[in-house]
Structures are given as structure tokens and as C-alpha cells.
Write a protein that holds these residues in place. Structure first.
Motif, PDB file in Angstrom:
ATOM      1  N   LEU A  19      -7.906  15.913 -51.112  1.00 55.37           N
ATOM      2  CA  LEU A  19      -8.252  15.063 -52.257  1.00 55.37           C
ATOM      3  C   LEU A  19      -7.826  15.709 -53.572  1.00 55.37           C
ATOM      4  O   LEU A  19      -7.267  15.047 -54.449  1.00 55.37           O
ATOM      5  CB  LEU A  19      -9.755  14.779 -52.281  1.00 55.37           C
ATOM      6  CG  LEU A  19     -10.286  13.843 -51.217  1.00 55.37           C
ATOM      7  CD1 LEU A  19     -11.817  13.788 -51.273  1.00 55.37           C
ATOM      8  CD2 LEU A  19      -9.698  12.449 -51.383  1.00 55.37           C
ATOM      9  N   GLY A  20      -8.094  17.005 -53.699  1.00 56.36           N
ATOM     10  CA  GLY A  20      -7.707  17.709 -54.926  1.00 56.36           C
ATOM     11  C   GLY A  20      -6.211  17.730 -55.134  1.00 56.36           C
ATOM     12  O   GLY A  20      -5.716  17.467 -56.229  1.00 56.36           O
ATOM     13  N   PHE A  21      -5.486  18.037 -54.074  1.00 53.47           N
ATOM     14  CA  PHE A  21      -4.029  18.074 -54.175  1.00 53.47           C
ATOM     15  C   PHE A  21      -3.472  16.700 -54.549  1.00 53.47           C
ATOM     16  O   PHE A  21      -2.640  16.577 -55.451  1.00 53.47           O
ATOM     17  CB  PHE A  21      -3.401  18.561 -52.872  1.00 53.47           C
ATOM     18  CG  PHE A  21      -1.910  18.442 -52.877  1.00 53.47           C
ATOM     19  CD1 PHE A  21      -1.137  19.342 -53.591  1.00 53.47           C
ATOM     20  CD2 PHE A  21      -1.273  17.408 -52.203  1.00 53.47           C
ATOM     21  CE1 PHE A  21       0.248  19.222 -53.621  1.00 53.47           C
ATOM     22  CE2 PHE A  21       0.101  17.283 -52.225  1.00 53.47           C
ATOM     23  CZ  PHE A  21       0.862  18.189 -52.935  1.00 53.47           C
ATOM     24  N   ASP A  69      -1.475  15.886 -57.986  1.00 54.25           N
ATOM     25  CA  ASP A  69      -0.089  15.474 -57.846  1.00 54.25           C
ATOM     26  C   ASP A  69       0.152  14.093 -58.453  1.00 54.25           C
ATOM     27  O   ASP A  69       1.170  13.862 -59.099  1.00 54.25           O
ATOM     28  CB  ASP A  69       0.316  15.499 -56.372  1.00 54.25           C
ATOM     29  CG  ASP A  69       1.813  15.448 -56.184  1.00 54.25           C
ATOM     30  OD1 ASP A  69       2.522  16.293 -56.759  1.00 54.25           O
ATOM     31  OD2 ASP A  69       2.277  14.558 -55.446  1.00 54.25           O
ATOM     32  N   ALA A  70      -0.786  13.196 -58.260  1.00 52.70           N
ATOM     33  CA  ALA A  70      -0.622  11.831 -58.762  1.00 52.70           C
ATOM     34  C   ALA A  70      -0.898  11.705 -60.256  1.00 52.70           C
ATOM     35  O   ALA A  70      -0.267  10.897 -60.941  1.00 52.70           O
ATOM     36  CB  ALA A  70      -1.548  10.881 -57.999  1.00 52.70           C
ATOM     37  N   LEU A  72      -1.236  28.941 -57.956  1.00 52.77           N
ATOM     38  CA  LEU A  72      -2.170  29.535 -56.994  1.00 52.77           C
ATOM     39  C   LEU A  72      -2.698  28.467 -56.035  1.00 52.77           C
ATOM     40  O   LEU A  72      -2.720  28.655 -54.818  1.00 52.77           O
ATOM     41  CB  LEU A  72      -3.335  30.198 -57.730  1.00 52.77           C
ATOM     42  CG  LEU A  72      -4.439  30.766 -56.851  1.00 52.77           C
ATOM     43  CD1 LEU A  72      -3.965  32.026 -56.131  1.00 52.77           C
ATOM     44  CD2 LEU A  72      -5.679  31.051 -57.682  1.00 52.77           C
ATOM     45  N   ALA A  73      -3.092  27.329 -56.592  1.00 51.42           N
ATOM     46  CA  ALA A  73      -3.613  26.239 -55.763  1.00 51.42           C
ATOM     47  C   ALA A  73      -2.554  25.733 -54.792  1.00 51.42           C
ATOM     48  O   ALA A  73      -2.846  25.485 -53.616  1.00 51.42           O
ATOM     49  CB  ALA A  73      -4.107  25.099 -56.658  1.00 51.42           C
ATOM     50  N   MET A  74      -1.329  25.583 -55.259  1.00 47.79           N
ATOM     51  CA  MET A  74      -0.260  25.081 -54.393  1.00 47.79           C
ATOM     52  C   MET A  74       0.058  26.085 -53.276  1.00 47.79           C
ATOM     53  O   MET A  74       0.314  25.697 -52.131  1.00 47.79           O
ATOM     54  CB  MET A  74       1.002  24.785 -55.201  1.00 47.79           C
ATOM     55  CG  MET A  74       0.853  23.668 -56.218  1.00 47.79           C
ATOM     56  SD  MET A  74       0.328  22.107 -55.498  1.00 47.79           S
ATOM     57  CE  MET A  74      -1.086  21.728 -56.520  1.00 47.79           C
ATOM     58  N   ALA A  75       0.017  27.375 -53.597  1.00 50.72           N
ATOM     59  CA  ALA A  75       0.281  28.396 -52.581  1.00 50.72           C
ATOM     60  C   ALA A  75      -0.776  28.364 -51.484  1.00 50.72           C
ATOM     61  O   ALA A  75      -0.451  28.417 -50.293  1.00 50.72           O
ATOM     62  CB  ALA A  75       0.327  29.775 -53.236  1.00 50.72           C
ATOM     63  N   TRP A  76      -2.034  28.234 -51.873  1.00 48.73           N
ATOM     64  CA  TRP A  76      -3.102  28.203 -50.868  1.00 48.73           C
ATOM     65  C   TRP A  76      -3.120  26.887 -50.111  1.00 48.73           C
ATOM     66  O   TRP A  76      -3.444  26.857 -48.922  1.00 48.73           O
ATOM     67  CB  TRP A  76      -4.453  28.508 -51.514  1.00 48.73           C
ATOM     68  CG  TRP A  76      -4.630  29.979 -51.665  1.00 48.73           C
ATOM     69  CD1 TRP A  76      -4.156  30.768 -52.686  1.00 48.73           C
ATOM     70  CD2 TRP A  76      -5.268  30.858 -50.752  1.00 48.73           C
ATOM     71  NE1 TRP A  76      -4.477  32.075 -52.453  1.00 48.73           N
ATOM     72  CE2 TRP A  76      -5.175  32.160 -51.267  1.00 48.73           C
ATOM     73  CE3 TRP A  76      -5.924  30.672 -49.547  1.00 48.73           C
ATOM     74  CZ2 TRP A  76      -5.707  33.267 -50.623  1.00 48.73           C
ATOM     75  CZ3 TRP A  76      -6.464  31.777 -48.910  1.00 48.73           C
ATOM     76  CH2 TRP A  76      -6.350  33.056 -49.449  1.00 48.73           C
ATOM     77  N   SER A  93       5.364  21.063 -46.708  1.00 43.10           N
ATOM     78  CA  SER A  93       6.360  21.499 -47.688  1.00 43.10           C
ATOM     79  C   SER A  93       6.102  20.962 -49.099  1.00 43.10           C
ATOM     80  O   SER A  93       6.612  21.527 -50.068  1.00 43.10           O
ATOM     81  CB  SER A  93       7.759  21.090 -47.237  1.00 43.10           C
ATOM     82  OG  SER A  93       7.872  19.686 -47.191  1.00 43.10           O
ATOM     83  N   GLN A  94       5.323  19.910 -49.237  1.00 41.12           N
ATOM     84  CA  GLN A  94       5.124  19.324 -50.565  1.00 41.12           C
ATOM     85  C   GLN A  94       4.444  20.274 -51.554  1.00 41.12           C
ATOM     86  O   GLN A  94       4.943  20.431 -52.672  1.00 41.12           O
ATOM     87  CB  GLN A  94       4.375  18.001 -50.479  1.00 41.12           C
ATOM     88  CG  GLN A  94       4.398  17.246 -51.788  1.00 41.12           C
ATOM     89  CD  GLN A  94       3.793  15.880 -51.678  1.00 41.12           C
ATOM     90  OE1 GLN A  94       2.984  15.606 -50.802  1.00 41.12           O
ATOM     91  NE2 GLN A  94       4.165  14.995 -52.581  1.00 41.12           N
ATOM     92  N   PRO A  95       3.328  20.920 -51.207  1.00 40.41           N
ATOM     93  CA  PRO A  95       2.760  21.853 -52.187  1.00 40.41           C
ATOM     94  C   PRO A  95       3.686  23.031 -52.482  1.00 40.41           C
ATOM     95  O   PRO A  95       3.745  23.501 -53.620  1.00 40.41           O
ATOM     96  CB  PRO A  95       1.446  22.322 -51.557  1.00 40.41           C
ATOM     97  CG  PRO A  95       1.385  21.756 -50.197  1.00 40.41           C
ATOM     98  CD  PRO A  95       2.470  20.755 -50.046  1.00 40.41           C
ATOM     99  N   LEU A  96       4.428  23.475 -51.506  1.00 39.81           N
ATOM    100  CA  LEU A  96       5.382  24.557 -51.734  1.00 39.81           C
ATOM    101  C   LEU A  96       6.482  24.101 -52.695  1.00 39.81           C
ATOM    102  O   LEU A  96       6.886  24.845 -53.595  1.00 39.81           O
ATOM    103  CB  LEU A  96       5.983  25.021 -50.416  1.00 39.81           C
ATOM    104  CG  LEU A  96       6.847  26.269 -50.474  1.00 39.81           C
ATOM    105  CD1 LEU A  96       6.077  27.468 -50.997  1.00 39.81           C
ATOM    106  CD2 LEU A  96       7.427  26.557 -49.101  1.00 39.81           C
ATOM    107  N   SER A  97       6.926  22.873 -52.536  1.00 47.87           N
ATOM    108  CA  SER A  97       7.915  22.306 -53.449  1.00 47.87           C
ATOM    109  C   SER A  97       7.361  22.224 -54.865  1.00 47.87           C
ATOM    110  O   SER A  97       8.057  22.554 -55.835  1.00 47.87           O
ATOM    111  CB  SER A  97       8.325  20.926 -52.951  1.00 47.87           C
ATOM    112  OG  SER A  97       9.201  20.313 -53.860  1.00 47.87           O
TER     113      SER A  97
END
Length: 87
Positions: free
Chosen positions: A21-23, A27-28, A62-66, A74-78
Motif C-alpha cells: 500500500l505504501g509503495f 508511486d502513484a 531507502l524505502a525502495m531498496a527495502w 524490479s519496479q522499486p529497484l527501477s
């Protein structure tokens, strides 16, 4: 997103869906087209202040890495790489 991703990795199962939900919300609502992220959002998710802040961006990364560590998606890494490129 970071806290819930980390909690899920530590075994707190309900945290995985909260990380999602947070991601998805970030992102949106907060992601800008240039790889940056908005500084301030209103309660309804509209951008109040789109000026990126380096301190804030470090926590987005930091959030995207975790999130990536939790999901291997792959989306958070991108998103992390886009933010790094912006900086």
C-alpha cells in the motif's frame, strides 16, 4: 514502506500488504516524471510542494531498496535508480 518491508522480512506477515500500500501510494502520488519525488502531499494525495529535497530523497531510496529486498520486484529497484540518477 521501509518500516513495513523490514517488518515483513522480520516475520510480521501483515506488514507485507502494508508495504505494498505504501509503495503504490508513493508511486502513484509523489513520484515526479524527472525521477524526483514531491516534498509535500495533501491528505487527498495531491501535490502541495513538488520541490524535491535531498534528505527526503535519501529516505525514498531507502524505502525502495527495502521494498525490493522484500519482493524482488524490479519496479522499486527501477524507482531507486531513477531517483539516484536525478540526484
Amino acid at each position: 514502506t521501509y518500516a513495513f518491508s523490514h517488518a515483513a522480512l522480520l516475520g510480521f506477515a501483515p506488514a507485507a500488504s502494508l508495504s505494498t500500500l505504501g509503495f503504490e501510494y508513493l508511486d502513484a502520488r509523489a513520484r515526479l516524471q524527472d525521477g524526483a519525488w514531491a516534498k509535500v502531499l495533501a491528505r487527498d494525495g495531491t501535490v502541495i510542494d513538488a520541490r524535491p529535497d535531498l534528505y527526503d530523497l535519501s529516505f525514498v531510496m531507502l524505502a525502495m531498496a527495502w521494498r525490493y529486498r522484500l519482493t524482488r520486484d524490479s519496479q522499486p529497484l527501477s524507482r531507486l535508480h531513477e531517483t539516484f540518477d536525478f540526484i
